[in-house]
Design an enzyme around this catalytic site. Sequence first.
Site, PDB file in Angstrom:
ATOM      1  N   ASP A  37       0.882  -2.964   2.589  1.00  0.00           N
ATOM      2  CA  ASP A  37       1.139  -1.669   3.655  1.00  0.00           C
ATOM      3  C   ASP A  37       2.201  -1.439   4.526  1.00  0.00           C
ATOM      4  OD1 ASP A  37      -1.457  -1.647   2.400  1.00  0.00           O
ATOM      5  OD2 ASP A  37      -2.567  -1.408   4.195  1.00  0.00           O
ATOM      6  N   LYS A 155      -4.935   2.034  -2.039  1.00  0.00           N
ATOM      7  CA  LYS A 155      -6.206   1.522  -1.707  1.00  0.00           C
ATOM      8  C   LYS A 155      -6.840   2.673  -0.652  1.00  0.00           C
ATOM      9  CE  LYS A 155      -4.628  -1.877   1.456  1.00  0.00           C
ATOM     10  NZ  LYS A 155      -5.128  -1.093   2.866  1.00  0.00           N
ATOM     11  N   CYS A 200      -5.558  -5.740   6.844  1.00  0.00           N
ATOM     12  CA  CYS A 200      -5.459  -5.550   5.389  1.00  0.00           C
ATOM     13  C   CYS A 200      -5.001  -6.857   4.744  1.00  0.00           C
ATOM     14  CB  CYS A 200      -4.651  -4.419   5.028  1.00  0.00           C
ATOM     15  SG  CYS A 200      -5.537  -2.874   5.425  1.00  0.00           S
TER      16      CYS A 200
HETATM   17  C1  VGL Z   1      -5.021  -0.971   7.916  1.00  0.00           C
HETATM   18  C2  VGL Z   1      -6.058   0.025   9.833  1.00  0.00           C
HETATM   19  C3  VGL Z   1      -6.520   0.877   8.907  1.00  0.00           C
HETATM   20  C4  VGL Z   1      -3.886  -1.939   7.488  1.00  0.00           C
HETATM   21  C5  VGL Z   1      -5.283   0.307   7.234  1.00  0.00           C
HETATM   22  O1  VGL Z   1      -3.295  -1.768   6.532  1.00  0.00           O
HETATM   23  O2  VGL Z   1      -3.786  -3.174   8.152  1.00  0.00           O
HETATM   24  N1  VGL Z   1      -5.196  -0.864   9.344  1.00  0.00           N
HETATM   25  N2  VGL Z   1      -6.156   0.996   7.694  1.00  0.00           N
END
Ligand code: VGL
Length: 254
Positions: A37, A155, A200
């Site tokens: 991410d 995802k 994540c």
């Molecule tokens: C994430 C909060 C919401 C992450 C993803 O990638 O850590 N954090 N969605």
Amino acid sequence: SKRGKPYLLTDSQRTELFNLVDSNKILDPVTALIIVDVQNDFISGSLAIQEGELIVSPINNILDTYKFDLVVYTLDWHPHDHISFVENVKKREIDPASKVKAEHAKVQDEVIFRIPGYEEGRIQTVWPRHCVQNTEGAKLHKDLKLLNNALYINKGTDPDIDSYSAFWDNGKLRQTQLEAELRKRKVTDVYVCGLAIDICVRFTSLDSIAHGFRTILIDSACKGVDQQSVEPSREQIRKSGGLCIDICEMGDIY
Ligand code: VGL
Ligand code: ZN
């Protein structure tokens, strides 16, 4: 440039460190790097993580220095009506057509959602709208090095359930392609880095361990959302059989 595989520690150290997962010696590891991410919204957008931009060049250095058998980029990839967006809670409180029902938030930032017919509610932390599919905020950071033949895993694509892990949604109802792709290539060692170490990156690492991959979190190529939960996240990964290392501990190339 000559890039080789990362070779972590000595073989006996490796065996000792990973004996919770697999006591067999793996003399010729098949390695994957999962880059979690590294998207605009987590660096400069609606969910900007403190010092998030500082991980881009360490990750590029890892990619320049080592040759992994597989590189995976994961993307938080939400539809506009995603359950984790605070703006969408109201609709799930009042809309009778909604598949999951929201109860009033008991704790700030946490909402209990109930699926009609199921006793157990599901606690969901709600966030500002982020990483909406095909938006600028969902794009990978412009300076992140993208390798050819890499695998991309989206995802959090189901509007009614979140997904912190790149392997499973948060209810472990459905898997992504990630495990199958790692198995197909006979991957033994999974290195994980990216954002966020307490969310994540953490859940992706824990699922990697649970799947039996030797799992190595590259600490210095991660940042956290909540500074209080960074060390507990590392501790949980170590206790589960993973390893947390610094880039400089990745060892010699062979
Ligand atoms: C994430 C909060 C919401 C992450 C993803 O990638 O850590 N954090 N969605
Ligand atoms: Zn998300």
